[in-house]
Design a protein around this motif. Structure first.
Motif, PDB file in Angstrom:
ATOM      1  N   GLN B 385       0.674  -1.109   0.050  1.00  0.00           N
ATOM      2  CA  GLN B 385       0.014   0.053   0.013  1.00  0.00           C
ATOM      3  C   GLN B 385       1.056   1.063  -0.005  1.00  0.00           C
ATOM      4  O   GLN B 385       1.847   1.199   0.673  1.00  0.00           O
ATOM      5  CB  GLN B 385      -0.950  -0.152   1.154  1.00  0.00           C
ATOM      6  CG  GLN B 385      -1.888   1.072   1.456  1.00  0.00           C
ATOM      7  CD  GLN B 385      -2.786   0.823   2.539  1.00  0.00           C
ATOM      8  OE1 GLN B 385      -3.761   0.338   2.654  1.00  0.00           O
ATOM      9  NE2 GLN B 385      -2.303   1.358   3.561  1.00  0.00           N
ATOM     10  N   GLY B 386       0.464   2.254  -0.671  1.00  0.00           N
ATOM     11  CA  GLY B 386       1.312   3.371  -0.847  1.00  0.00           C
ATOM     12  C   GLY B 386       0.508   4.577  -1.218  1.00  0.00           C
ATOM     13  O   GLY B 386      -0.716   4.691  -1.704  1.00  0.00           O
ATOM     14  N   TRP B 387       0.964   5.871  -1.393  1.00  0.00           N
ATOM     15  CA  TRP B 387       0.498   6.787  -1.916  1.00  0.00           C
ATOM     16  C   TRP B 387       1.005   7.014  -3.323  1.00  0.00           C
ATOM     17  O   TRP B 387       1.998   6.650  -3.969  1.00  0.00           O
ATOM     18  CB  TRP B 387       1.022   8.335  -1.391  1.00  0.00           C
ATOM     19  CG  TRP B 387       0.093   8.408  -0.123  1.00  0.00           C
ATOM     20  CD1 TRP B 387       0.300   7.970   1.356  1.00  0.00           C
ATOM     21  CD2 TRP B 387      -0.960   9.270  -0.022  1.00  0.00           C
ATOM     22  NE1 TRP B 387      -0.793   8.218   1.961  1.00  0.00           N
ATOM     23  CE2 TRP B 387      -1.795   9.108   1.228  1.00  0.00           C
ATOM     24  CE3 TRP B 387      -1.726   9.957  -1.152  1.00  0.00           C
ATOM     25  CZ2 TRP B 387      -2.721   9.768   1.634  1.00  0.00           C
ATOM     26  CZ3 TRP B 387      -2.887  10.544  -0.588  1.00  0.00           C
ATOM     27  CH2 TRP B 387      -3.430  10.753   0.556  1.00  0.00           C
ATOM     28  N   MET B 388      -0.003   7.134  -4.042  1.00  0.00           N
ATOM     29  CA  MET B 388       0.125   7.168  -5.720  1.00  0.00           C
ATOM     30  C   MET B 388      -0.001   8.180  -6.369  1.00  0.00           C
ATOM     31  O   MET B 388      -0.710   9.091  -5.998  1.00  0.00           O
ATOM     32  CB  MET B 388      -0.687   5.842  -6.207  1.00  0.00           C
ATOM     33  CG  MET B 388      -0.482   4.615  -5.547  1.00  0.00           C
ATOM     34  SD  MET B 388      -1.435   3.271  -6.169  1.00  0.00           S
ATOM     35  CE  MET B 388      -2.333   3.451  -4.715  1.00  0.00           C
ATOM     36  N   VAL B 389       0.124   8.416  -7.437  1.00  0.00           N
ATOM     37  CA  VAL B 389      -0.004   9.502  -8.483  1.00  0.00           C
ATOM     38  C   VAL B 389      -0.882   8.978  -9.859  1.00  0.00           C
ATOM     39  O   VAL B 389      -0.052   8.390 -10.626  1.00  0.00           O
ATOM     40  CB  VAL B 389       1.125  10.509  -8.902  1.00  0.00           C
ATOM     41  CG1 VAL B 389       0.552  11.788  -9.711  1.00  0.00           C
ATOM     42  CG2 VAL B 389       1.838  10.913  -7.659  1.00  0.00           C
ATOM     43  N   PRO B 390      -1.916   9.420 -10.145  1.00  0.00           N
ATOM     44  CA  PRO B 390      -2.634   8.600 -11.174  1.00  0.00           C
ATOM     45  C   PRO B 390      -2.097   9.336 -12.491  1.00  0.00           C
ATOM     46  O   PRO B 390      -1.556  10.321 -12.469  1.00  0.00           O
ATOM     47  CB  PRO B 390      -4.036   9.476 -11.137  1.00  0.00           C
ATOM     48  CG  PRO B 390      -4.138   9.972  -9.812  1.00  0.00           C
ATOM     49  CD  PRO B 390      -2.935  10.292  -9.314  1.00  0.00           C
ATOM     50  N   LYS B 391      -2.205   8.394 -13.481  1.00  0.00           N
ATOM     51  CA  LYS B 391      -1.459   8.759 -14.848  1.00  0.00           C
ATOM     52  C   LYS B 391      -2.037  10.227 -15.419  1.00  0.00           C
ATOM     53  O   LYS B 391      -1.187  10.978 -15.890  1.00  0.00           O
ATOM     54  CB  LYS B 391      -1.786   7.811 -15.701  1.00  0.00           C
ATOM     55  CG  LYS B 391      -1.121   7.680 -17.139  1.00  0.00           C
ATOM     56  CD  LYS B 391      -1.640   6.599 -17.807  1.00  0.00           C
ATOM     57  CE  LYS B 391      -0.609   5.691 -18.453  1.00  0.00           C
ATOM     58  NZ  LYS B 391      -1.396   4.476 -18.971  1.00  0.00           N
ATOM     59  N   LYS B 392      -3.341  10.458 -15.027  1.00  0.00           N
ATOM     60  CA  LYS B 392      -3.896  11.743 -15.624  1.00  0.00           C
ATOM     61  C   LYS B 392      -3.378  12.839 -14.756  1.00  0.00           C
ATOM     62  O   LYS B 392      -3.863  14.202 -15.236  1.00  0.00           O
ATOM     63  CB  LYS B 392      -5.384  11.629 -15.654  1.00  0.00           C
ATOM     64  CG  LYS B 392      -5.640  10.719 -16.749  1.00  0.00           C
ATOM     65  CD  LYS B 392      -7.343  10.958 -17.082  1.00  0.00           C
ATOM     66  CE  LYS B 392      -7.758   9.975 -18.226  1.00  0.00           C
ATOM     67  NZ  LYS B 392      -9.005   9.959 -18.332  1.00  0.00           N
ATOM     68  N   SER B 393      -2.568  12.756 -13.760  1.00  0.00           N
ATOM     69  CA  SER B 393      -2.207  14.038 -12.876  1.00  0.00           C
ATOM     70  C   SER B 393      -1.214  14.790 -13.730  1.00  0.00           C
ATOM     71  O   SER B 393      -0.421  14.225 -14.378  1.00  0.00           O
ATOM     72  CB  SER B 393      -1.738  13.502 -11.466  1.00  0.00           C
ATOM     73  OG  SER B 393      -1.123  14.629 -11.101  1.00  0.00           O
ATOM     74  N   LYS B 394      -1.127  16.098 -13.456  1.00  0.00           N
ATOM     75  CA  LYS B 394      -0.342  16.811 -14.198  1.00  0.00           C
ATOM     76  C   LYS B 394       0.658  17.510 -13.321  1.00  0.00           C
ATOM     77  O   LYS B 394       1.591  18.420 -13.750  1.00  0.00           O
ATOM     78  CB  LYS B 394      -0.936  17.890 -15.099  1.00  0.00           C
ATOM     79  CG  LYS B 394      -1.832  17.366 -16.072  1.00  0.00           C
ATOM     80  CD  LYS B 394      -2.495  18.147 -17.065  1.00  0.00           C
ATOM     81  CE  LYS B 394      -3.226  17.425 -18.104  1.00  0.00           C
ATOM     82  NZ  LYS B 394      -4.413  16.959 -17.782  1.00  0.00           N
ATOM     83  N   ASN B 395       0.699  17.087 -12.072  1.00  0.00           N
ATOM     84  CA  ASN B 395       1.406  17.724 -11.147  1.00  0.00           C
ATOM     85  C   ASN B 395       2.314  16.773 -10.312  1.00  0.00           C
ATOM     86  O   ASN B 395       2.140  16.901  -8.995  1.00  0.00           O
ATOM     87  CB  ASN B 395       1.008  18.831 -10.289  1.00  0.00           C
ATOM     88  CG  ASN B 395       1.613  19.727  -9.773  1.00  0.00           C
ATOM     89  OD1 ASN B 395       3.063  19.454  -9.572  1.00  0.00           O
ATOM     90  ND2 ASN B 395       1.353  20.741  -8.843  1.00  0.00           N
ATOM     91  N   VAL B 396       2.925  15.736 -10.761  1.00  0.00           N
ATOM     92  CA  VAL B 396       3.575  14.659  -9.999  1.00  0.00           C
ATOM     93  C   VAL B 396       4.481  15.270  -9.145  1.00  0.00           C
ATOM     94  O   VAL B 396       4.753  14.965  -7.932  1.00  0.00           O
ATOM     95  CB  VAL B 396       4.037  13.712 -11.042  1.00  0.00           C
ATOM     96  CG1 VAL B 396       4.938  14.159 -12.060  1.00  0.00           C
ATOM     97  CG2 VAL B 396       4.958  12.520 -10.110  1.00  0.00           C
ATOM     98  N   ASP B 397       5.254  16.357  -9.811  1.00  0.00           N
ATOM     99  CA  ASP B 397       6.495  16.881  -8.766  1.00  0.00           C
ATOM    100  C   ASP B 397       5.907  17.628  -7.552  1.00  0.00           C
ATOM    101  O   ASP B 397       6.360  17.497  -6.327  1.00  0.00           O
ATOM    102  CB  ASP B 397       7.249  17.975  -9.553  1.00  0.00           C
ATOM    103  CG  ASP B 397       8.045  17.349 -10.718  1.00  0.00           C
ATOM    104  OD1 ASP B 397       8.778  16.424 -10.290  1.00  0.00           O
ATOM    105  OD2 ASP B 397       8.006  17.584 -11.971  1.00  0.00           O
ATOM    106  N   GLY B 398       4.546  18.205  -7.679  1.00  0.00           N
ATOM    107  CA  GLY B 398       3.959  18.874  -6.739  1.00  0.00           C
ATOM    108  C   GLY B 398       3.666  17.848  -5.590  1.00  0.00           C
ATOM    109  O   GLY B 398       3.820  18.045  -4.368  1.00  0.00           O
TER     110      GLY B 398
END
Lengths: 314, 569, 306
Positions: B385-398
């Motif tokens: 389990q972890g914190w993820m960033v969806p493909k459609k997100s545009k601010n992975v750096d943030g």
């Protein structure tokens, strides 16, 4: 107007008829465009059923995905769920038909025999009421009535010294809950058609029967029932046409894993697979499968209706 | 007749032509069309093009004007732009009441100032299914969320995520530093089949599901609280006494509240040769060297038979398998639950108020509880389990910057988790061993906190372990007590077959040949039937046979292959 | 007129028959049946007044008469900051805008198709009719709305349900009842069909518009599934979705943070559910007796001619 157009040569006649009707076409156009966008474009989307689309791609890319033929259909038909879903869908529908179909008819006949017109009106008004309540509310009411934790019915059972029953979680009772709550909601409303048909019966028939010394019961059997046989048969045939619609909304709101075995229908499966698990292709395939069979059923129903010498849907 | 046919054909052709004309017209129109109803261009073929300037025409859409420019070239807005957080870290789902809107405003401003990022929070619905559906819609929708927590493998397999390697390399130093080597796994479990990192790890190997006995219920029932059950029979007797003595009164006592996970993780191992694995839902059968679904485990049938007996005797709450966590918490909060087998915070959180008023309340953990084959409780493998960033997100750096900011400092972490320092907690300094002493500030009676962790992302057990949190009178909260004493207890718990490498299983590959969810749904549904007595135990073997139709052989083959691939040589 | 003579002749008929056990049975069973339609609502009202204390002492139950009525649930649902108001606003907007557009689109199309002399009428009817037999399904629609950019907007509740083909055909049949002579005279006067539609046909068939409009309105009022799956923004959720969350999953997320954050004990979920049902069905219960006869009329006409 018609005379005028007859004078023109054939081609010109057609053209002029068309031209004359242009304003009407303009009136139809918005609706037509709507049908194309909201009803026909999704039909284009059934091509997903023959592909393997990734749920997070833009839709344009999904449409370009390579075809996998009938793989999803094969998977579904060979899967364990196919049998269960078909069985549940048909069984629930048939149970609904077996109980839900005659009851409104009987209720209508009983209402028809009520002497006091005002009393009849009141009963009718009350019985139509649940039809106007959404399934969400009805499902809420049902859970309240049947819960083991202070629900009315279980309280009565307990007061009678019986063991409480977990209606919504018990495969033996769940379908009864479905069917009874379905009847509860639509019983009154479904009588309207019958009552309307009854008012259409020629009163002279009744008068003649009275003269012949027919009692009320016999009049109901020999005059009222045959008088509305037409509408009964039509309704019956078309409920058979809609056999694959086993009541998605109601089941969605009431079911839970312990009763999936008896409650899971094609529509709920499509929802779980498609919206929750995001298996777009597979879910579309299952949905398409259902649509196709449903269409065949409706067409068959229509043919049957015509065989019986009744007016069909088309 | 023939003429008619021809006519029909001609008409059909005309229609097709018309359709062909109109359809493209409309697909072309749709972008213009969309303008009137809050539509960012759907991304189309250039998903990575500049962050969309989201026109927010709908009256009720986002309240704040979204700073939209690229993080690196934003002259006015926050340096790291804006992220939308699906706030499912856990603080909120345990909250007795929602957070105070005004407090949230202040927290938003605080984060904006200190982390230089604009965080918008979406509070997930408490009901599991509703939340799942909402999340799915958000993930596939046009206005994506930027971060959420979940089982990585489930989402990698669907191609829902974007890799975090670059962002982590740039902004994620603290994340790497925080997660200790000793936890094993962790980062390894965050990797997709392509070797890229898709999440920030959340939990190590834990025994979070436990049997709890309420000491007050035991006392009222005339039971000796120093004599905790060591066998299932003793536990049964205690529950039976609960049922008879009815400590809650009015027949309201629930001797045992559990759910499928609670039952399996908290009790089942006692009957099995190994611990339960509630992630993979399987075990390795040494006899024929195959990895199989857990229902095939030796002794598991006896366990279900025992549970069915408990259910039939009215010891297990009737609606156990259909209620959601909200209802579980409500039942606990109403003091009706005497015994339970659930995730520990489900029980501790609703009792917080009662405990603060009367600190003699204790939730007793029968650590020595054993079944015929050993300890009853299972410990999970390192979480995937972890914190993820969806493909459609545009601010992975943030997102990574924000999580890194949270994980870089205990103060930041506590603030987003529990509110501003001084309100509900105070940092007292460092203890020997690198831990921090924290004082929990008690609330005045009859009052709830105003904040329950809406902005909390990147929760990490590594951080939890760095804190020693006490009330001013020296007491430790009930959940803190469980964390300190039991949650990493490997001595009194059983480990699953694939311990230490279960997180390496390639779920994507497995799902190519079998459907895990179909199998799980079928097993869940049948197990509850057996326990509830709506299916007789005599049909157990028939049930196992039925699983073949759900794709058992493919399941076993796929899992066995993964087991053999990743098993340490 | 016809109806009246019918009833009076019926009455005559009754006088012929003696009152038998059947009449008693009939009257009583009708009363009992009516009772089963009402009692759940009464229980809901009673349970909605259950307070936390009472639910702890009496157990979480549903009751007709609470011992000490507690109005906390209504305070949450109707107090300042409640999401119910926003939900209602959305529902009402949906109902008003939706029904208006429904009638506009359905009416114009039905009127166009009602012309028996219209070339291509058959094809157009088939195009509409086919959609009653076959649909693209859940997922393709779901994706289409995303593509069109209407998911997660107010319009996803309006546009996809603009025309119900069944009701459109009923309306077309209504229009066919209107004598051609009326239109023809207007045509001769030089009015365009569009004007005829709005200035002659619409007023003439006000009753059928009202009936079909009410069908649409009830549909909008009761819909929740479309909003539940296509709308993720809680601020755009109509009251039915709010109700689904509260009633069936006991989720009180974002219901009324202002008041909920300030209370010490959440009210029992039974009471909150009940109160939610009361709050969201009361309007229809109040309006219902006045409008139900239109439905019945429409239902009768629709079913016989459809």
């Amino acid at each position: 107007m018609a005379e005028k157009s007859l004078l023109l040569p054939k081609k010109g006649r057609k053209w002029s008829a068309f031209k004359r009707h242009i304003p009407y076409y303009l009136l139809i156009l918005p609706g037509l465009i709507w049908f194309i966008i909201f009803r026909y474009l999704p039909m284009y989307g059934v091509s997903f059923a023959f592909k393997d689309v990734a749920p997070f791609e833009p839709v344009q890319d999904m449409l370009k995905a390579p075809s996998v033929g009938f793989r999803h259909f094969k998977t579904f038909i060979n899967s364990y769920y196919f049998k269960i879903l078909m069985k549940n869908t048909l069984e629930i529908s048939l149970l609904r038909l077996a109980f839900g179909f005659p009851l409104p008819l009987i209720f209508a006949l009983m209402l028809n025999e009520l002497r006091n017109v005002r009393y009849k009106k009141v009963v009718q008004t009350i019985s139509y009421l649940p039809h106007f309540i959404s399934w969400v509310v009805v499902a809420g009411l049902v859970t309240m009535m049947v819960t083991t934790d202070g629900g009315v019915i279980n309280n009565i059972l307990k007061a009678m010294g019986r063991k409480e029953i977990y209606f919504l979680g018990d495969v033996r009772y769940f379908r009864s809950v479905l069917i009874i709550s379905g009847i509860w909601k639509e019983l009154g409303w479904n009588t309207i058609i019958y009552l309307a048909a009854i008012t259409g019966i020629d009163t002279q028939l009744y008068e003649a029967a009275i003269v012949d010394g027919c009692g009320r019961f016999r009049r109901a059997i020999h005059i009222t029932l045959p008088g509305i046989a037409n509408i009964i048969i039509i309704l019956l045939i078309f409920s058979i046409g809609g056999l694959l619609n086993a009541g998605f909304e109601q089941i969605m709101l009431l079911y839970s894993p312990p009763v999936y075995d008896v409650a899971d229908i094609i529509d709920t499966y499509v929802y779980r697979k498609g919206i929750i698990e995001m298996n777009y292709s597979f879910s579309t395939a299952v949905g398409l499968f259902k649509s196709a069979i449903a269409m065949v059923l409706i067409v068959l129903a229509n043919v049957t209706a015509k065989l019986f010498g009744r007016e069909g849907l088309w | 007749m023939k003429r008619n046919m021809r006519k029909l054909f001609r008409r059909g052709l005309l229609m097709a032509l018309l359709l062909a004309l109109i359809v493209p017209m409309f697909t072309a129109c749709k972008i213009g069309d969309g303008g009137k109803a809050t539509t960012p261009p759907t991304g189309g073929t250039q998903p990575t093009a500049a962050p969309t300037a989201t026109p927010t025409a709908a009256p009720t859409a986002a309240p704040t004007a979204a700073p939209t420019a690229k993080p690196t070239e934003a002259p006015s807005g926050p340096k790291f732009g804006k992220i939308v957080l699906w706030s499912n870290e856990g603080g909120l789902s345990n909250a007795p009441v929602p957070s105070d809107p005004e407090y949230l405003e202040r927290m938003h401003a605080y984060v904006l100032e200190h982390a230089d990022i604009d965080v918008e929070v979406i509070v997930p619905p408490n009901d599991g299914d509703v939340a799942k559906q909402r999340l799915a819609a958000l993930l596939s929708g046009n206005e994506p969320i930027d971060a959420f927590k979940g089982i990585i493998a489930d989402y990698v397999a669907k191609g829902a995520l974007q890799p975090l390697d670059d962002a982590l390399a740039k902004h994620g130093q603290a994340c790497f530093e925080l997660w200790p080597e000793t936890y094993g796994g962790g980062w390894a479990g965050m990797k997709g089949p392509d070797g890229k990192i898709y999440g920030v790890p959340n939990l190590p190997s834990l025994a979070g599901v436990t049997v709890y006995l309420h000491n007050k219920a035991m006392e009222k029932s005339g039971l000796d609280t120093s004599k905790l059950p060591t066998t299932m029979d003793e536990l049964y007797d205690i529950l039976k006494t609960f049922k008879e003595k009815d400590p809650a009164g009015n027949g309201q006592t629930i001797p045992m509240l559990l759910d499928l996970r609670g039952m399996n993780m908290g009790l089942a191992a006692g009957y099995m040769d190994q611990g339960m694995d509630w992630v993979l839902r399987g075990y390795f059968d040494k006899a024929d060297q195959k990895y199989k679904p857990y229902v095939f485990a030796d002794g598991y049938k006896d366990f279900i038979a025992e549970m069915a007996k408990w259910y039939a005797d009215g010891l297990i709450y009737k609606e156990s398998f259909t209620i959601n966590r909200d209802r579980q918490r409500e039942l606990v909060g109403m003091n009706r639950v005497a015994g339970s087998a659930l995730w520990y915070t489900t029980v501790t959180a609703p009792l917080v108020d009662a405990w603060k008023a009367d600190k003699s309340i204790e939730l007793l953990v029968p650590v020595e509880l054993k079944g015929p084959k050993g300890y009853a409780k299972s410990i999970s493998d390192t979480g995937t389990q972890g914190w993820m960033v969806p493909k459609k997100s545009k601010n992975v750096d943030g997102v990574i910057h924000y999580i890194n900011w949270i994980q870089s400092d205990i103060r930041n972490y506590k603030t987003v988790q529990n509110g501003f320092e001084g309100d509900y907690w105070k940092l007292d300094g460092e203890l020997p061993g690198g831990k921090y002493a924290i004082t929990a500030i008690p609330l005045p009676e009859g009052q709830n906190a105003k904040y329950f962790g809406n902005f909390w992302a990147g929760g990490s057990f590594a951080m939890t372990q760095k804190m020693v949190s006490r009330f001013p009178d020296g007491t430790v909260s009930m959940d803190g007590d469980y964390i300190n004493k039991h949650i990493t207890d490997t001595e009194h718990t059983r480990t699953p077959s694939a311990m230490g490498f279960s997180f390496l299983f390639d779920m994507q590959k497995i799902e190519q040949t079998c459907s895990r969810t179909d199998m799980n749904t079928k097993i869940d549904s049948e197990l509850t039937k057996f326990v509830m007595g709506t299916r007789p135990m005599s049909e157990w073997d028939a049930f196992l046979e039925e699983l073949k139709q759900v794709g058992l052989d493919a399941w076993i083959e796929a899992f066995t292959e993964q087991y053999n691939t990743h098993k340490p040589k | 007129m016809e109806q009246k003579t019918l009833i009076s002749s019926r009455r005559k008929k009754w006088r012929v028959d003696r009152i038998t056990w059947f009449d008693y049975f009939n009257v009583i069973s009708a009363a009992l049946l009516s009772f089963t339609f009402i009692i759940p609502f009464l229980i809901v009202i009673g349970s909605s007044l259950l307070g936390y204390e009472e639910s702890v002492s009496r157990g979480s139950i549903y009751v007709l008469f609470p011992q000490s009525p507690d109005f906390i649930c209504y305070k949450i649902l109707l107090g300042h900051g409640s999401a119910v108001y926003r939900g209602y606003l959305i529902t009402i907007l949906r109902l008003v805008i939706g029904t208006t557009l429904n009638l506009l689109f359905t009416g114009t199309m039905a009127y166009g198709l009602s012309k028996r002399s219209l070339p291509g009428k058959g094809i157009l009817t088939t195009i509409v009719f086919f959609t009653m037999l076959f649909s693209g399904g859940l997922i393709p629609s779901f994706l289409l709305y995303q593509l069109l950019g209407i998911s997660n907007t107010f319009w996803v509740m309006i546009l996809p349900v603009l025309i119900n083909p069944w009701w459109m055909f009923i309306m077309r049949n209504f229009f066919r009842e209107i004598p051609d002579s009326i239109e023809e005279s207007a045509l001769i006067d030089g009015a365009s069909p569009l004007r005829i539609f709005f200035s002659i046909i619409v007023p003439l068939s006000a009753a059928s518009f009202a009936t079909i409009g009410m069908f649409y309105a009830v549909m909008h009022w009761n819909s929740w599934f479309d909003a539940a799956i296509h709308i993720t923004n809680p601020k755009l959720q109509p009251v039915q979705v709010l109700m689904r969350n509260v009633v069936l999953t006991a989720t009180s997320t974002d219901l009324n943070n202002e008041i909920m954050a300030g209370i010490a004990k959440k009210p029992p979920s039974n009471a909150l559910k009940s109160a939610m049902i009361v709050v969201s069905t009361l309007p229809i219960l109040v309006v219902y007796p006045f409008i139900q006869k239109y439905f019945v009329k429409g239902m009768v006409v629709g079913s016989i001619k459809g």
